[in-house]
Design a protein around this motif. Structure first.
Motif, mmCIF file in Angstrom:
data_model
loop_
_atom_site.group_PDB
_atom_site.id
_atom_site.type_symbol
_atom_site.label_atom_id
_atom_site.label_comp_id
_atom_site.label_asym_id
_atom_site.label_seq_id
_atom_site.Cartn_x
_atom_site.Cartn_y
_atom_site.Cartn_z
ATOM 1 N N HIS A 189 -30.504 45.896 -49.848
ATOM 2 C CA HIS A 189 -30.420 44.488 -49.469
ATOM 3 C C HIS A 189 -29.988 44.358 -48.019
ATOM 4 N N PRO A 190 -30.936 44.474 -47.101
ATOM 5 C CA PRO A 190 -30.569 44.297 -45.696
ATOM 6 C C PRO A 190 -30.274 42.829 -45.406
ATOM 7 N N PRO A 191 -29.574 42.534 -44.307
ATOM 8 C CA PRO A 191 -29.326 41.132 -43.958
ATOM 9 C C PRO A 191 -30.654 40.386 -43.872
ATOM 10 N N GLU A 192 -30.711 39.172 -44.447
ATOM 11 C CA GLU A 192 -32.024 38.525 -44.555
ATOM 12 C C GLU A 192 -32.523 37.978 -43.222
ATOM 13 N N THR A 193 -31.619 37.457 -42.405
ATOM 14 C CA THR A 193 -31.970 36.976 -41.054
ATOM 15 C C THR A 193 -33.282 36.202 -41.019
ATOM 16 N N LYS A 194 -33.503 35.336 -41.996
ATOM 17 C CA LYS A 194 -34.741 34.546 -41.983
ATOM 18 C C LYS A 194 -34.479 33.268 -41.188
ATOM 19 N N TRP A 195 -34.340 33.440 -39.877
ATOM 20 C CA TRP A 195 -33.978 32.332 -39.001
ATOM 21 C C TRP A 195 -35.020 31.221 -39.001
ATOM 22 N N THR A 196 -36.277 31.598 -39.276
ATOM 23 C CA THR A 196 -37.359 30.639 -39.116
ATOM 24 C C THR A 196 -37.749 29.986 -40.440
ATOM 25 N N ALA A 197 -36.885 30.106 -41.456
ATOM 26 C CA ALA A 197 -37.247 29.625 -42.789
ATOM 27 C C ALA A 197 -37.501 28.127 -42.797
ATOM 28 N N GLU A 198 -36.754 27.379 -41.995
ATOM 29 C CA GLU A 198 -36.920 25.918 -42.013
ATOM 30 C C GLU A 198 -37.786 25.432 -40.861
ATOM 31 N N THR A 199 -38.549 26.333 -40.259
ATOM 32 C CA THR A 199 -39.435 25.941 -39.162
ATOM 33 C C THR A 199 -40.834 25.714 -39.721
ATOM 34 N N ASP A 200 -41.375 24.524 -39.464
ATOM 35 C CA ASP A 200 -42.729 24.230 -39.959
ATOM 36 C C ASP A 200 -43.756 25.135 -39.292
ATOM 37 N N ILE A 201 -44.886 25.291 -39.989
ATOM 38 C CA ILE A 201 -45.976 26.059 -39.395
ATOM 39 C C ILE A 201 -46.557 25.247 -38.245
ATOM 40 N N ARG A 202 -46.610 25.873 -37.062
ATOM 41 C CA ARG A 202 -47.191 25.185 -35.914
ATOM 42 C C ARG A 202 -48.495 25.855 -35.553
ATOM 43 N N PRO A 203 -49.590 25.068 -35.350
ATOM 44 C CA PRO A 203 -50.815 25.720 -34.883
ATOM 45 C C PRO A 203 -50.663 26.116 -33.415
ATOM 46 N N LEU A 204 -51.080 27.321 -33.117
ATOM 47 C CA LEU A 204 -50.997 27.786 -31.728
ATOM 48 C C LEU A 204 -52.222 27.259 -30.984
ATOM 49 N N PRO A 205 -52.074 26.743 -29.762
ATOM 50 C CA PRO A 205 -53.248 26.287 -29.010
ATOM 51 C C PRO A 205 -54.272 27.414 -28.875
ATOM 52 N N LEU A 206 -55.518 27.038 -28.862
ATOM 53 C CA LEU A 206 -56.594 28.018 -28.779
ATOM 54 C C LEU A 206 -56.467 28.795 -27.474
ATOM 55 N N PRO A 207 -56.327 30.132 -27.553
ATOM 56 C CA PRO A 207 -56.184 30.887 -26.305
ATOM 57 C C PRO A 207 -57.532 30.998 -25.594
ATOM 58 N N PRO A 208 -57.532 31.173 -24.261
ATOM 59 C CA PRO A 208 -58.791 31.252 -23.520
ATOM 60 C C PRO A 208 -59.591 32.510 -23.846
ATOM 61 N N ARG A 209 -58.907 33.515 -24.376
ATOM 62 C CA ARG A 209 -59.590 34.787 -24.586
ATOM 63 C C ARG A 209 -59.160 35.329 -25.941
ATOM 64 N N LEU A 210 -60.107 35.753 -26.735
ATOM 65 C CA LEU A 210 -59.791 36.339 -28.040
ATOM 66 C C LEU A 210 -60.291 37.778 -28.059
ATOM 67 N N VAL A 211 -59.446 38.680 -28.544
ATOM 68 C CA VAL A 211 -59.837 40.089 -28.662
ATOM 69 C C VAL A 211 -59.855 40.426 -30.144
ATOM 70 N N VAL A 212 -61.032 40.552 -30.697
ATOM 71 C CA VAL A 212 -61.151 40.710 -32.150
ATOM 72 C C VAL A 212 -61.476 42.165 -32.489
ATOM 73 N N PRO A 213 -60.473 42.931 -32.944
ATOM 74 C CA PRO A 213 -60.738 44.343 -33.265
ATOM 75 C C PRO A 213 -61.651 44.443 -34.488
ATOM 76 N N MET A 214 -62.459 45.492 -34.508
ATOM 77 C CA MET A 214 -63.344 45.714 -35.651
ATOM 78 C C MET A 214 -62.595 46.404 -36.796
ATOM 79 N N ALA A 215 -61.561 47.146 -36.460
ATOM 80 C CA ALA A 215 -60.777 47.823 -37.500
ATOM 81 C C ALA A 215 -59.638 46.902 -37.916
ATOM 82 N N GLN A 216 -59.909 46.042 -38.879
ATOM 83 C CA GLN A 216 -58.854 45.139 -39.352
ATOM 84 C C GLN A 216 -58.606 45.341 -40.826
ATOM 85 N N ASN A 217 -59.175 46.394 -41.374
ATOM 86 C CA ASN A 217 -59.028 46.613 -42.806
ATOM 87 C C ASN A 217 -58.836 48.105 -43.057
ATOM 88 N N LEU A 218 -58.252 48.390 -44.218
ATOM 89 C CA LEU A 218 -58.163 49.766 -44.664
ATOM 90 C C LEU A 218 -59.584 50.216 -44.996
#
Lengths: 379, 464
Positions: free
Chosen positions: B11-40
């Motif tokens: 039981h490590p310290p939980e440190t869930k500081w962001t538990a009460e933070t709503d999900i915020r959408p991140l602004p669309l970045p100008p550049r996306l790097v989409v790796p092909m290896a994203q799965n086992l």
């Protein structure tokens, strides 16, 4: 800098555990001076200093790095000395705790030196030793300097006359080291076991106690080795360590429980000692005077090095099994051997040291027997 | 309230500081790097070329074999190149499609406009929709989900578990998703049950998330075949095998899959992605992750597009310069990275930045037994780590001995290293031994092949 996961670690460290054990032993060390006088501090100081010194020298020779190897490291880190982890201090304290006060000054030095140099470092240092270093040191001086090691070397009482002096031993103890006359409680318990129970005076001790006999043994104002006398202080320190999970309660419980059961029941079946002691005498005591039997059991639990051994020596992490089941077996094994030594060995009134050393030897075997079932495997 | 759990764990310290933070959408970045290896399994093969215009949700990588997953454009824009980038999970390099976004976020024409009722889909249709959407396990293991939803022959699945344990300290993204999208998780769970023929669905949550429990209970209210179970907060409660044991009292046999215990486990975010894929035909192009750690002044939970450079996240969370450690995933099993020049993938559940790196110098084992008591796989990690050191010192048989001690049953959770007072590098040594085991097997196969070829040559010689 990049480390391997997990990136979080618990708070316990080896040094924290070892220094806590040293702190848990401290009250008993201080109390030793109260009972046995300043000579106790001399012995404790010599043993700890020798242990730490030997550890420092040997680990320096083994691990020191001459160059910086491009690593930013302080002189202390490059020296490779491991005395900071506190394990040498604990060994030194434990060595001193199982030596009698009247031993000559070099006895603690030899014992601590053997403990660290031979029992610990020669096997590979911390974590690699098979036997408890402090007990190896004690066993070494026990066979090398037997006259120093025997508490009975003090004006001693032989045969059935020892009871006359119990009062001196118990009553005068609080006065300091000079007043120590008389056998240690263990020597007396031994006599009770080996001489039979027919002796009226012995019965008297068992039924009425003698003065504050058992209480003194609990508090520690009795003869014996330096650190082993006060069951109370040892228990207080151990309670803290058990609370922190740094010594496992299974070992002392199994150890003390087995000794108690053995002291209670073994004399029924096995006659002990010279002169044809009569086991038949024990049955009426057990049946008619249960409180006398209880005294006898308590005598065994509180006397000699049992508390020290069960709480601090047998619980040594390095030389005890890994699993809980293994710890139960280990503790019970120590208990059986101890009570057998105590009741039936002719030469030796005390069995804690050799019992634990013998069980240390069996630890790899116990670990093998008690390997846990792996998740998803059948037995 | 069920309080069952598994033996072991920490039981490590939980440190869930962001538990009460709503999900915020991140602004669309100008550049996306989409790796092909994203799965086992096998990485996807890029299907776009440099200069090609792509729309949101357009396939840009096709699966290479069955155990592989499709990759889609996370937003609209232009492909500026196919680069070699570092795969954060493995440390190897992989191809990545780099997209310059145009900010319009134009959806691809193939995306359906109208949601379809999930009840209309049969098992094959669900699997097809999930495979087309490129859904993989989003708890971090990134196993292709359509494979998981294909029960092996002869193995009946009776239960689907939605894993909302989130036992890693710091991480709160699954928690926020459970609060925000409980109904979608239940739909995903239903779809999994339908695809595998399971009669029962269970949501597993640790008891440090009472609001999530409440939200999920509301979402499953009235359904006889759905249940929410609460477990004590203990790491690794969210590990697949430990969760199954706690939930159902079943042990996944050694070397087996959850299917061998009649169970399929899906992370709650994966369940959401399954629902999105089947109901709205949306490919997996975004996820929720937690950015936290003591170097982040504004930690939070963010909804980000796959391929978002970490730099954008670090800026959004106001991470100070001069941090020492950057970890992808949780602090227990996350991988420390040596560069922030990486992109979010489908399996990135967290991004942790710490001012001080946690580098530990290990000492000798003092046989305290803590690792043995805390191991959730009931191994003897002390022995395994000592065998690892023994191997490094030249004892090549140590690998075989370690096999007897359950080398392959370790789940690499790091509970042993967490409790070790000597700060030993348990997981590192165990991983190393496993790698050596793999190499030994390869060598043996190679030798057998050579022997077979040699015999063949002799036979031919004799025949001549």
């Amino acid at each position: 800098m990049v480390g391997h996961w997990p990136h979080l670690r618990g708070r316990d460290t080896t040094a924290r555990i070892m220094w806590s054990v040293a702190a848990a032993l401290a009250p008993a060390a201080v109390f030793a001076g109260y009972v046995f006088g300043c000579r106790a501090y001399l012995h404790i100081g010599l043993a700890v200093a020798t242990a730490v010194g030997a550890e420092a020298v040997i680990t320096y020779l083994r691990f020191h790095r001459r160059s910086r190897d491009g690593v930013k490291a302080t002189w202390w880190r490059r020296s490779g000395m491991t005395i900071g982890d506190g394990s040498a201090v604990v060994t030194g304290l434990l060595v001193a705790f199982c030596l009698p006060a009247q031993a000559r000054w070099f006895v603690p030095v030899v014992a601590a030196g053997v403990a660290i140099a031979i029992a610990k470092q020669a096997f590979g240092g911390l974590g690699c030793n098979i036997w408890n270093p402090a007990l190896v040191g004690r066993a070494f001086v026990h066979v090398s300097f037997p006259t120093d090691m025997n508490p009975a070397a003090y004006p001693v009482l032989t045969g059935h006359h020892f009871l006359g002096n119990v009062g001196t031993a118990v009553g005068g103890m609080a006065g300091g080291a000079d007043a120590v006359t008389g056998a240690s409680p263990m020597a007396m318990a031994k006599s009770i076991a080996t001489q039979g129970y027919a002796d009226v005076d012995v019965l008297k001790v068992l039924t009425e106690g003698h003065g504050r006999g058992l209480w003194d043994m609990f508090v520690g104002t009795v003869g014996g080795d330096l650190g082993e006398t006060s069951a109370l202080l040892l228990l207080v320190g151990a309670a803290y360590l058990i609370y922190k999970g740094w010594i496992r309660w299974q070992v002392p419980l199994a150890y003390l429980g087995t000794v108690a059961a053995g002291a209670l029941l073994l004399p029924l079946y096995l006659a002990g000692g010279e002169g044809g002691a009569e086991s038949a005498a024990w049955q009426p005591i057990l049946l008619a005077m249960p409180d006398a039997a209880l005294r006898f059991v308590l005598w065994h639990l509180l006397g000699g090095g049992l508390m020290l051994g069960a709480l601090y020596m047998a619980t040594d992490m390095v030389t005890s099994p890994l699993t809980n089941k293994g710890l139960w077996i280990f503790g019970a094994g120590c208990g059986v051997l101890t009570i057998l030594f105590r009741l039936y060995s002719h030469a030796y009134p005390e069995g804690v040291c050799y019992s634990i050393l013998l069980m240390n030897t069996a630890v790899p075997l116990i670990d093998r027997w008690t390997r846990p079932r792996i998740f998803g495997h059948k037995r | 309230m069920t309080r069952a759990t598994f033996p072991g764990g920490v039981h490590p310290p939980e440190t869930k500081w962001t538990a009460e933070t709503d999900i915020r959408p991140l602004p669309l970045p100008p550049r996306l790097v989409v790796p092909m290896a994203q799965n086992l399994g096998a990485p996807a093969v890029p299907t776009v070329e440099r200069g090609q215009a792509v729309a949101r949700g357009e396939p840009i990588g096709k699966p290479d074999g069955f155990i592989s997953a499709a990759v889609h454009a996370p937003s609209s824009g232009t492909v500026t190149g196919i680069e070699r980038v570092i795969d954060a999970a493995t440390g190897r390099t992989t191809a990545a499609v780099v997209i310059e976004t145009d900010g319009k976020d134009r959806p691809h024409a193939s995306l359906p406009q109208e949601p379809r009722p999930w009840q209309s889909l049969d098992g094959d249709a669900i699997r097809q929709a999930v495979a087309d959407a490129g859904v993989v396990g989003m708890g971090g293991a990134t196993f292709p989900t359509h494979v998981k939803l294909t029960p092996p022959k002869g193995k009946a699945i009776d239960t689907v578990l939605a894993n909302g344990a989130e036992c890693e300290p710091y991480l709160t993204c699954d928690y926020r998703v459970m609060l925000a999208e409980a109904d979608k998780i239940v739909t995903g769970l239903r779809l999994c049950m339908r695809a595998t023929g399971a009669a029962r669905g269970i949501v597993g949550i640790e008891d440090n998330k009472p609001r999530a429990v409440e939200a999920m209970r509301r979402a499953v209210a009235g359904a006889d075949d759905l249940d929410v179970r609460v477990f004590p907060t203990k790491y690794p409660q969210g590990a697949e095998k430990q969760l199954i044991l706690a939930c159902l009292g079943r042990e996944v046999p050694t070397g087996g899959l959850p299917a061998d215990a009649g169970v399929v486990v899906q992370n709650v975010q994966t369940a959401c992605a399954i629902a999105e894929a089947c109901v709205r035909g949306q490919p997996l192009i975004e996820r929720v992750l937690t950015v936290s750690g003591d170097a982040a002044r504004a930690p939070g939970n963010f909804r980000v597009r796959i391929g978002t450079p970490l730099a954008a996240l670090l800026a959004e969370a106001q991470v100070q310069e001069g941090y020492e450690a950057l970890i992808l995933g949780g602090p227990m099993m996350g991988k420390a990275q040596f560069t922030a020049d990486l992109a979010v993938t489908k399996g990135t559940s967290g991004l942790l930045v710490f001012r001080r790196a946690a580098v530990y110098e290990g000492g000798p084992c003092i046989r305290c037994g803590a690792c043995v008591r805390h191991c959730p796989s009931w191994l003897n990690p002390s022995r395994l780590s000592i065998l690892g050191e023994s191997f490094l010192a030249g004892n090549l048989d140590a690998v075989d001995t370690a096999m007897e001690f359950g080398l392959m049953d370790c789940i690499l959770c790091g509970a042993c290293a967490y409790v070790c007072p000597s700060r030993r590098r348990m997981v590192h040594l165990i991983e190393m031994l496993r790698g050596e085991r793999r190499k030994a097997l390869e060598r043996r196969r190679e030798r057998e092949r050579a022997q077979a070829a040699g015999i063949q040559r002799e036979v031919e010689k004799v025949a001549d």
